[in-house]
Design a protein around this motif. Structure first.
Motif, PDB file in Angstrom:
ATOM      1  N   UNK A 111       0.849  -1.196   0.000  1.00  0.00           N
ATOM      2  CA  UNK A 111       0.000   0.000   0.000  1.00  0.00           C
ATOM      3  C   UNK A 111       0.885   1.247   0.000  1.00  0.00           C
ATOM      4  N   UNK A 112       1.887   1.226   0.846  1.00  0.00           N
ATOM      5  CA  UNK A 112       2.797   2.378   0.946  1.00  0.00           C
ATOM      6  C   UNK A 112       3.479   2.639  -0.406  1.00  0.00           C
ATOM      7  N   UNK A 113       4.004   1.553  -1.027  1.00  0.00           N
ATOM      8  CA  UNK A 113       4.677   1.731  -2.321  1.00  0.00           C
ATOM      9  C   UNK A 113       3.698   2.294  -3.354  1.00  0.00           C
TER      10      UNK A 113
ATOM     11  N   UNK B 118       5.084   4.496  -6.427  1.00  0.00           N
ATOM     12  CA  UNK B 118       6.166   3.827  -7.141  1.00  0.00           C
ATOM     13  C   UNK B 118       5.567   3.178  -8.378  1.00  0.00           C
ATOM     14  N   UNK B 119       6.168   3.443  -9.573  1.00  0.00           N
ATOM     15  CA  UNK B 119       5.593   2.836 -10.778  1.00  0.00           C
ATOM     16  C   UNK B 119       5.608   1.318 -10.649  1.00  0.00           C
TER      17      UNK B 119
ATOM     18  N   UNK C 139      13.958   2.792  -3.791  1.00  0.00           N
ATOM     19  CA  UNK C 139      12.770   3.242  -4.521  1.00  0.00           C
ATOM     20  C   UNK C 139      13.209   4.226  -5.604  1.00  0.00           C
ATOM     21  N   UNK C 140      12.698   4.107  -6.832  1.00  0.00           N
ATOM     22  CA  UNK C 140      13.173   4.992  -7.902  1.00  0.00           C
ATOM     23  C   UNK C 140      12.922   6.468  -7.617  1.00  0.00           C
TER      24      UNK C 140
ATOM     25  N   UNK D 112       6.941   9.442  -5.552  1.00  0.00           N
ATOM     26  CA  UNK D 112       6.520  10.626  -4.789  1.00  0.00           C
ATOM     27  C   UNK D 112       7.397  10.753  -3.539  1.00  0.00           C
ATOM     28  N   UNK D 113       7.792  11.960  -3.173  1.00  0.00           N
ATOM     29  CA  UNK D 113       8.645  12.094  -1.981  1.00  0.00           C
ATOM     30  C   UNK D 113       7.964  11.549  -0.729  1.00  0.00           C
ATOM     31  N   UNK D 114       8.791  11.103   0.163  1.00  0.00           N
ATOM     32  CA  UNK D 114       8.294  10.619   1.459  1.00  0.00           C
ATOM     33  C   UNK D 114       7.479  11.722   2.135  1.00  0.00           C
ATOM     34  N   UNK D 115       6.291  11.351   2.625  1.00  0.00           N
ATOM     35  CA  UNK D 115       5.471  12.356   3.301  1.00  0.00           C
ATOM     36  C   UNK D 115       5.974  12.539   4.716  1.00  0.00           C
ATOM     37  N   UNK D 116       6.449  13.742   5.017  1.00  0.00           N
ATOM     38  CA  UNK D 116       6.824  14.059   6.389  1.00  0.00           C
ATOM     39  C   UNK D 116       5.565  14.314   7.184  1.00  0.00           C
TER      40      UNK D 116
END
Ligand code: SF4
Length: 264
Positions: free
Chosen positions: A20-22, A28-29, A248-249, A253-257
Motif C-alpha cells: 500500500x505504501x509503495x 512507485x511505478x 525506490x526509484x 513521490x517524496x516521502x510524506x513528512x
C-alpha cells in the motif's frame, strides 16, 4: 484534511501495508498492466444501455433490444470480439432477463458513490464505482459485472471490505442499507451474491481506523508476505523478499513528512 479511500486501496492495505505504501503513498511505478479491456468496456456499456434506456412499458425486453444495444458498442472491437460479446450478452439475456417475470428498473447504472468517515481527525472520503444499483424490498442490491477471462483473485476477506465500504457510502447517499452485493461473471453467466451484515460495516471501520493510525502516527508500513508476493510489482524494493532491496526509484513521490501527512 481529506484522504480518498476506495475498496481497491483498502484491499491493498489489507493484503500488505508495505505494498500500500509503495503504491499509494509513494506512487512507485508498478509493472505495466497489459490487458485488452476493450471487450469488457463494450459489454459494460451495452448492459448500462439495456437497463437505463429500456422504456419499461413491457415486462421484459425482446432479445432484439439487447442486440440493438450491443450494436452501438462495437467501436474498436475486432470481428472476433464482436461475435464473442454478442454470445455473452445472449447468454446474459437468457439467464438474467428472460428468466424473470419482469425486468426491474435500476436505481442507477454505472454510478459513483461517495461517503465520508472521520477518524483520528482525518476525513476519509469513501469512493467507489458500481455497475448497477437495484432497490430490493428491504434495501439496496449493488451489482458488479466481471468480464475478465482470468479467474477472480479477490479473497473473501477482501470482498467483505468492499461490501463494508459500499455499505457506509450508500447509507449516506440513499439513507437505505445495502442488503446484498452481487457479482455477475459475464463469461459464465454465474451470479454470486453476498448478504450484507452489520459486521461488514464494523470491519471496514476498524480497518480504516488502523490505516488512520498508520497515516497519522506509526508510518510503519510492515510487509506482510504471502501468496500475493508472486505478483507484487514491488518485490524488488521489499525487505521481506530481498536481502538487499533496490532503492525506490527517484520518480516516486517524496516521502510524506509529518507536515505533508497533516495536509493530506
Ligand atoms: S513482495 Fe509481498 S511483502 Fe513485499 S511489498 Fe509486495 S506483497 Fe508486501
Amino acid at each position: 484534511m481529506t484522504y480518498i479511500l476506495s475498496a481497491a486501496k483498502l484491499q491493498t492495505y489489507y493484503r500488505c501495508p508495505l505494498s500500500y505504501y509503495f503504491r499509494y503513498e509513494r506512487r512507485v511505478p508498478g509493472a505495466a498492466f497489459f490487458s485488452s479491456a476493450a471487450l469488457g468496456t463494450s459489454l459494460h456499456q451495452a448492459l448500462a444501455h439495456i437497463y437505463q434506456d429500456w422504456h419499461y412499458n413491457d415486462a421484459i425486453p425482446h432479445l432484439d433490444w439487447v442486440e440493438q444495444c450491443w450494436g452501438q458498442q462495437l467501436n474498436g472491437l475486432t470481428p472476433a470480439q464482436v461475435t464473442q460479446g454478442r454470445a455473452i450478452l445472449q447468454r446474459y439475456y437468457t439467464s438474467f432477463i428472460q428468466s424473470e417475470s419482469a425486468m426491474r428498473r435500476p436505481v442507477a447504472v454505472e454510478g459513483r458513490i461517495q461517503g465520508t468517515l472521520q477518524v483520528e481527525n482525518l476525513e476519509f472520503v469513501l469512493s467507489g464505482r458500481y455497475d448497477r444499483l437495484d432497490y430490493l424490498d428491504e434495501g439496496l442490491e449493488l451489482i458488479d459485472y466481471k468480464s475478465s477471462k482470468d479467474s477472480d483473485l479477490t479473497l473473501p476477506d477482501e470482498i467483505d471490505l468492499q461490501i463494508g465500504l459500499y455499505y457506509l457510502a450508500l447509507e449516506q447517499r440513499y439513507q437505505r442499507d445495502l442488503k446484498r452485493l452481487s457479482v455477475i461473471y459475464l463469461r459464465s453467466s454465474e451470479k454470486i451474491s453476498y448478504e450484507v451484515t452489520n459486521e461488514h460495516r464494523q470491519r471496514v471501520e476498524a480497518m480504516i481506523a488502523d490505516l488512520a493510525v498508520q497515516l497519522r502516527y506509526d508510518h510503519k508500513w510492515v510487509p506482510f508476505p504471502g501468496g500475493q508476493c508472486d505478483r507484487c510489482a514491488y518485490a524488488r524494493y521489499c525487505p521481506a523478499m530481498q536481502a538487499d532491496p533496490e532503492p525506490i526509484p527517484d520518480e516516486a513521490k517524496p516521502e510524506a513528512g509529518l507536515q505533508l501527512v497533516l495536509s493530506l
